[in-house]
Design a protein around this motif. Structure first.
Motif, PDB file in Angstrom:
ATOM      1  N   PHE A   1       0.487  -0.997   0.479  1.00  0.00           N
ATOM      2  CA  PHE A   1       0.285  -0.346  -0.167  1.00  0.00           C
ATOM      3  C   PHE A   1       1.006   1.306  -0.114  1.00  0.00           C
ATOM      4  CE2 PHE A   1      -3.941   2.631   1.650  1.00  0.00           C
ATOM      5  CZ  PHE A   1      -5.287   1.897   0.128  1.00  0.00           C
ATOM      6  N   TYR A   2       1.226   1.783   1.055  1.00  0.00           N
ATOM      7  CA  TYR A   2       2.006   2.967   0.959  1.00  0.00           C
ATOM      8  C   TYR A   2       3.153   2.098   1.475  1.00  0.00           C
ATOM      9  CZ  TYR A   2      -2.811   5.982   0.914  1.00  0.00           C
ATOM     10  OH  TYR A   2      -3.131   5.876  -0.041  1.00  0.00           O
ATOM     11  N   GLY A   3       4.593   3.540   1.262  1.00  0.00           N
ATOM     12  CA  GLY A   3       5.506   2.686   1.465  1.00  0.00           C
ATOM     13  C   GLY A   3       5.874   3.516   3.154  1.00  0.00           C
ATOM     14  N   ILE A   4       5.498   5.191   3.352  1.00  0.00           N
ATOM     15  CA  ILE A   4       5.324   6.234   4.623  1.00  0.00           C
ATOM     16  C   ILE A   4       4.424   6.807   4.809  1.00  0.00           C
ATOM     17  CG2 ILE A   4       6.857   8.125   5.638  1.00  0.00           C
ATOM     18  CD1 ILE A   4       9.256   7.334   4.681  1.00  0.00           C
TER      19      ILE A   4
ATOM     20  N   ARG B   1       2.978  -0.548  -3.792  1.00  0.00           N
ATOM     21  CA  ARG B   1       2.441  -0.619  -3.988  1.00  0.00           C
ATOM     22  C   ARG B   1       1.164   0.285  -5.462  1.00  0.00           C
ATOM     23  NH1 ARG B   1      -2.408  -3.631  -5.129  1.00  0.00           N
ATOM     24  NH2 ARG B   1      -2.901  -3.326  -3.374  1.00  0.00           N
ATOM     25  N   TYR B   2       0.552   0.992  -3.881  1.00  0.00           N
ATOM     26  CA  TYR B   2      -0.383   1.983  -3.939  1.00  0.00           C
ATOM     27  C   TYR B   2       0.131   3.114  -4.422  1.00  0.00           C
ATOM     28  CZ  TYR B   2      -5.243   4.301  -3.586  1.00  0.00           C
ATOM     29  OH  TYR B   2      -6.114   5.181  -4.094  1.00  0.00           O
ATOM     30  N   ASN B   3       1.007   3.896  -3.683  1.00  0.00           N
ATOM     31  CA  ASN B   3       2.123   4.926  -3.127  1.00  0.00           C
ATOM     32  C   ASN B   3       3.397   5.082  -2.394  1.00  0.00           C
ATOM     33  OD1 ASN B   3      -1.444   6.928  -3.025  1.00  0.00           O
ATOM     34  ND2 ASN B   3      -0.062   7.037  -4.339  1.00  0.00           N
ATOM     35  N   ALA B   4       3.833   5.624  -3.277  1.00  0.00           N
ATOM     36  CA  ALA B   4       5.100   5.719  -1.983  1.00  0.00           C
ATOM     37  C   ALA B   4       4.936   6.427  -0.914  1.00  0.00           C
ATOM     38  CB  ALA B   4       6.122   6.286  -2.908  1.00  0.00           C
ATOM     39  N   LEU B   5       4.675   7.391  -0.875  1.00  0.00           N
ATOM     40  CA  LEU B   5       4.241   8.514  -0.078  1.00  0.00           C
ATOM     41  C   LEU B   5       2.529   8.790   0.627  1.00  0.00           C
ATOM     42  CD1 LEU B   5       7.119  10.413  -0.195  1.00  0.00           C
ATOM     43  CD2 LEU B   5       6.958   9.148   1.011  1.00  0.00           C
TER      44      LEU B   5
ATOM     45  N   THR C   1      13.993  11.769  -6.759  1.00  0.00           N
ATOM     46  CA  THR C   1      13.200  11.890  -7.661  1.00  0.00           C
ATOM     47  C   THR C   1      12.556  10.843  -7.450  1.00  0.00           C
ATOM     48  OG1 THR C   1      15.663  11.536  -8.498  1.00  0.00           O
ATOM     49  CG2 THR C   1      14.060  10.155  -9.964  1.00  0.00           C
ATOM     50  N   GLY C   2      11.717  10.810  -8.787  1.00  0.00           N
ATOM     51  CA  GLY C   2      10.047   9.600  -8.312  1.00  0.00           C
ATOM     52  C   GLY C   2       9.949   9.287  -9.358  1.00  0.00           C
TER      53      GLY C   2
ATOM     54  N   SER D   1       1.790  10.537  -7.175  1.00  0.00           N
ATOM     55  CA  SER D   1       0.944  10.302  -8.209  1.00  0.00           C
ATOM     56  C   SER D   1       2.486   9.461  -8.110  1.00  0.00           C
ATOM     57  CB  SER D   1       1.718  11.358  -9.252  1.00  0.00           C
ATOM     58  OG  SER D   1       2.963  12.148  -9.532  1.00  0.00           O
ATOM     59  N   PHE D   2       3.340   9.227  -7.337  1.00  0.00           N
ATOM     60  CA  PHE D   2       5.030   8.360  -6.871  1.00  0.00           C
ATOM     61  C   PHE D   2       4.558   7.169  -6.554  1.00  0.00           C
ATOM     62  CE2 PHE D   2       6.867  12.285  -7.942  1.00  0.00           C
ATOM     63  CZ  PHE D   2       7.253  12.607  -9.690  1.00  0.00           C
TER      64      PHE D   2
END
Length: 564
Positions: A260-263, A282-286, A297-298, A322-323
């Motif tokens: 889901f989210y990295g952070i 998988r869903y968003n990095a942040l 960089t994204g 968006s990343f």
């Protein structure tokens, strides 16, 4: 009668009991006794299933032979010290066996966990509703803070919550209020869960709190590893602010099924200029407003191979949802992934010579060079991947150019790429050389009636070897009644020089003139006394010596230019 020595924990308990008797006796005798108000032990405090209390403040192999190192609690400083401790997967089960935890504590005041050396808290059992490696549950809204710290990042805490056996929730590190992680390394990951798994989770919407998580002078790696289709994974999850100060943080939730989210920061994620952060989900990095004092960089996929974009500094906050992968690194301008050569065979159509590279802090620029030793001028570089049609050898140069707040560029690098003739099919250089030698020995040459290339026919009384190494024109520059021709150096065995033809006739049937270059190291020449405003066509080939005669390669692809 043998005397029995009292030692270890029995001795500590005896001394504690004698002290209590002495205090009681003194009080009964009317002796005034003054003491500070006693601090209360945590309501519940278990390490590896062993209870920590006033009579047992040191947990080690005497409590469980499977334990390694020690865990000790100082009530006066309210500090738990983990000294190379390993619970060997032993757990405490509570809440009617719905919850299990490798380390479980409910502190009544701010708690410090001091790390010495390498420590490991894991859960070898699972299958319960909640599984924690470390659960510091002070209670929502209490404002109690937990600080985990060492003397340096060489002091390490490894947390593994859950296993391959499914349960509802798995966590590496969980607290219900603010937490500070400083001067240490923490590697925290969760296991398989049907509802939620988090590497690190903390916080509650308490109006009195400012930050949920502070990471300071630390290395943190947090990952959620559930792998179940219906689960939600978070690398790091805080319900208010997350501050990262002079630290290296890696947070991932990238499983194809559940990532889901990295952070996840409920309010704001603050990244200072001294930190390096990598997050992927998988869903968003942040998630949350990102205030980053370092460029990054994204990418639009979690692997970091697609949709690369530069992330500029933002002190006011920005949305980076968006990343699916982001990196904020000290390597603000650097190559992330170098372009790679392609296995190319002549098709008659233009082909990209390399795969796309990627960069930190900027964009990748490319250019075609004349050789592998000298980089082209800055004006030759662009973000377009170089293309070529004809069979031959090409020199692709690349570099990273800074974007936004980042200036400068990396040192250009070169990749040598070949487009093979259809009959070659990417044959090795050694094989080609052998073929050339065999061709010479067998006198496999062709007469003037043979077609020498796609562009034109051979001239009378010429000998053309179709297998002979050719060259290609890199650039034709127009001057005043002149042109400058630049080509690729051809140093294959036996090559003695080059022959250049130029003409105002694109079919090279009329007004054809020839220039002979007798040294292979020469890669540029200026042709003068041309007709102004006229369009000229140029081609080049190599030659070898065969006695008093010359053997030519095929002509290169024709290039044209209009003279000034």
């Amino acid at each position: 009668m043998k005397r029995r020595l009292i030692k270890g924990k029995n001795l500590k308990r005896l001394l504690s009991m004698l002290l209590g008797i002495a205090l009681t006796a003194g009080s009964l005798a009317g002796v005034p006794i003054t003491a500070k108000a006693a601090k209360s032990f945590p309501t519940l405090f278990y390490i590896g299933g062993v209870r920590v209390h006033s009579g047992n403040t040191v947990i080690d192999k005497e409590d469980n032979p499977a334990f390694k190192g020690s865990a000790s609690f100082d009530i006066n400083t309210y500090t738990l010290t983990l000294d190379n401790f390993d619970n060997s997967g032993e757990v405490f089960s509570y809440n009617n066996n719905k919850n299990i935890s490798g380390l479980f504590v409910i502190p009544s005041e701010n708690l410090t966990i001091k790390i010495i050396g390498t420590n490991r808290i894991t859960t070898k059992e699972s299958g319960s509703e909640y599984t924690f490696a470390m659960d510091c549950g002070a209670g929502f809204g209490t404002g109690i803070q937990v600080t985990i710290k060492g003397d340096s990042i060489n002091d390490k805490l490894i947390l593994e919550g859950g296993s391959d056996q499914e349960c509802a929730y798995t966590y590496g590190l969980s607290t219900e209020e603010n937490i500070i992680l400083e001067n240490c390394s923490i590697i925290s990951k969760s296991g398989k869960a049907s509802e939620r798994s988090c590497g690190i989770i903390t916080g509650y919407e308490n109006p009195a709190s400012i930050e949920n998580i502070i990471i300071r002078n630390a290395y943190i790696s947090a990952s959620a590893n559930s792998g179940l289709n219906y689960n939600i994974d978070y690398g790091i999850m805080g319900f208010k602010d997350i501050n990262i100060e002079n630290s290296i943080v890696e947070a991932t939730a990238v499983n194809n099924a559940s990532g889901f989210y990295g952070i996840y920061a409920g309010h704001t994620l603050n990244i200072d200029s001294l930190s390096s952060v990598m997050a992927a989900g998988r869903y968003n990095a942040l998630y949350g407003t990102v205030k980053n004092l370092k460029t990054g960089t994204g990418w639009t996929n979690k692997e970091g191979t697609e949709g690369q974009s530069f992330i500029d500094i933002s002190s006011t906050g920005q949305d980076l949802s968006s990343f699916k992968k982001v990196i904020f690194s000290d390597k603000s301008i650097s190559v992330n992934e170098k372009p790679k050569t392609k296995n190319l065979t002549y098709t008659g159509q233009a082909q990209q010579l390399v795969t796309a590279g990627s960069a930190y802090g900027g964009k990748m620029y490319y250019a075609l060079g004349e050789n592998a030793d000298t980089s082209p001028d800055d004006t030759a570089f662009s973000t377009d991947i170089p293309e070529a049609t004809e069979a031959g050898e090409y020199y692709v140069w690349f570099k990273v150019v800074g974007q936004g707040a980042v200036t400068g560029e990396t040192t250009p690098e070169c990749i040598t790429v070949k487009i093979y003739a259809p009959s070659q099919s990417a044959v090795s250089e050694e094989t080609n050389t052998n073929q050339e030698q065999s061709s010479q020995n067998a006198k496999q040459v062709h007469t003037a009636t043979d077609t020498t290339s796609e562009n034109t026919q051979a001239q009378p009384n010429e000998t053309v070897d179709k297998k002979q190494k050719s060259t290609s024109i890199s650039k034709v520059k127009a001057g005043i009644k002149s042109i400058t021709v630049t080509w690729k150096k051809q140093a294959a065995k036996g090559i003695k020089g080059y022959e250049i033809q130029y003409s105002t006739d694109k079919n090279f049937k009329n007004d054809v003139k020839t220039v002979t270059i007798k040294k292979t190291k020469t890669t540029s020449t200026k042709i003068k006394k041309l007709k102004s405003k006229k369009k000229y066509y140029v081609r080049i080939r190599t030659y070898k010596k065969a006695g008093n005669s010359k053997v030519y390669s095929n002509w290169s692809k024709v290039k044209s230019v209009r003279v000034k």
